[in-house]
Scaffold this active site. Structure first.
Site, PDB file in Angstrom:
ATOM      1  CB  CYS A 286      20.186   2.151 -17.935  1.00 32.01           C
ATOM      2  SG  CYS A 286      18.497   2.005 -17.313  1.00 32.01           S
TER       3      CYS A 286
ATOM      4  CG  ASP B 141      16.957  -1.949 -20.042  1.00 32.41           C
ATOM      5  OD1 ASP B 141      17.181  -3.056 -20.574  1.00 32.41           O
ATOM      6  OD2 ASP B 141      15.912  -1.301 -20.217  1.00 32.41           O
TER       7      ASP B 141
ATOM      8  NE  ARG C   8      15.409  -3.395 -22.811  1.00 32.09           N
ATOM      9  CZ  ARG C   8      14.425  -2.530 -23.090  1.00 32.09           C
ATOM     10  NH1 ARG C   8      13.630  -2.763 -24.111  1.00 32.09           N
ATOM     11  NH2 ARG C   8      14.243  -1.455 -22.353  1.00 32.09           N
TER      12      ARG C   8
ATOM     13  CG  HIS D 205      19.054   1.925 -22.609  1.00 32.52           C
ATOM     14  ND1 HIS D 205      17.850   1.297 -22.841  1.00 32.52           N
ATOM     15  CD2 HIS D 205      19.042   2.252 -21.290  1.00 32.52           C
ATOM     16  CE1 HIS D 205      17.162   1.223 -21.709  1.00 32.52           C
ATOM     17  NE2 HIS D 205      17.857   1.792 -20.748  1.00 32.52           N
TER      18      HIS D 205
ATOM     19  CB  CYS E 204      15.731   4.576 -21.188  1.00 26.42           C
ATOM     20  SG  CYS E 204      16.201   4.589 -19.447  1.00 26.42           S
TER      21      CYS E 204
HETATM   22 ZN   LIG Z   1      17.131   2.528 -18.992  1.00 20.55          ZN
END
Ligand SMILES: [Zn+2]
Length: 224
Positions: free
Chosen positions: A39, A41, A43, A98, A101
């Site tokens: 992703c 993302d 993080r 993850h 999400c």
């Molecule tokens: Zn995600």
């Protein structure tokens, strides 16, 4: 921006210079053995998570770690997958979702919530299989947290199936040249769970000595 520019200076003096040999070697070319799909993302850091060096992971990222099926949207994802498998000859492809999400949260939410985000709504159509699995097989799961957790896992598995529709991947699977791996990274614990195709479920990598989960090598659909 200042923090980033500072970081570049620290990278040049503290990382690049002491490891000049590694970086000089990479000038000639790359030969990563893994295609890591995850992703966007912020993080997740695939290199930090797997403690990999530059040159070891070929990384493809987008919202929700989605793999559009072959032929529908042969864009950046299809090109990266084809190049990784046919040219770089990666031996493993990991799709890593993850916890928490945002893309999966949006997928489970009412469509109206995405009315002002038409590009996101359109992109999430590539997770339609995941949405349908959640609607038909998990309609009795009422807890919001449990639904999201299940959705994240089912989505990784749905994207693995989509990956198989890519001719380069399918051909590599049939000659046993590549293995597929479904992972979920936990923001809460820093741990990773991998789908074990024999056990039919996700199980955490408990410690370094644990046997790796059975990868998804065959083109056979998993049984749910
Ligand atoms: Zn995600």
């Amino acid at each position: 921006m200042e923090k980033l520019i500072d970081g570049i200076h620290r990278f040049q003096s503290g990382v690049f210079a002491p490891h000049r040999g590694l970086y000089e070697g990479l000038v000639a070319g790359q030969s990563p053995s893994v295609l890591f799909i995850t992703c966007s993302d912020s993080r997740i850091s695939p290199s930090t998570l797997t403690q990999s060096e530059p040159g070891e992971l070929f990384i493809l990222r987008n919202a929700g770690n989605l793999v559009p099926s072959w032929g529908i949207h042969n864009g950046a994802e299809a090109a990266a997958i084809e190049y990784a498998v046919d040219v770089l000859e990666v031996r493993d492809i990991i799709i890593c979702g993850h916890t928490q999400c945002g893309a999966m949260t949006a997928l489970l939410g009412p469509p109206d919530d995405l009315a002002e985000l038409p590009a996101v709504a359109n992109w999430l159509k590539h997770a339609e299989a995941t949405r349908r699995v959640m609607r038909t097989q998990y309609k009795d799961v009422s807890s919001k947290e449990a639904r999201l957790e299940t959705c994240i896992e089912e989505n990784v598995l749905a994207q693995i199936e989509s990956l198989r529709t890519h001719p380069a991947v399918f051909a590599a699977l049939t000659r046993g040249a590549v293995s597929l791996h479904a992972w979920v990274y936990s923001l809460e614990t820093g741990g990773v769970a991998a789908f074990d195709s024999e056990a039919g479920q996700f199980a955490p990598f408990v410690d370094a000595k644990r046997e790796p989960a059975k990868p998804l090598t065959s083109a056979k659909l998993r049984s749910i």
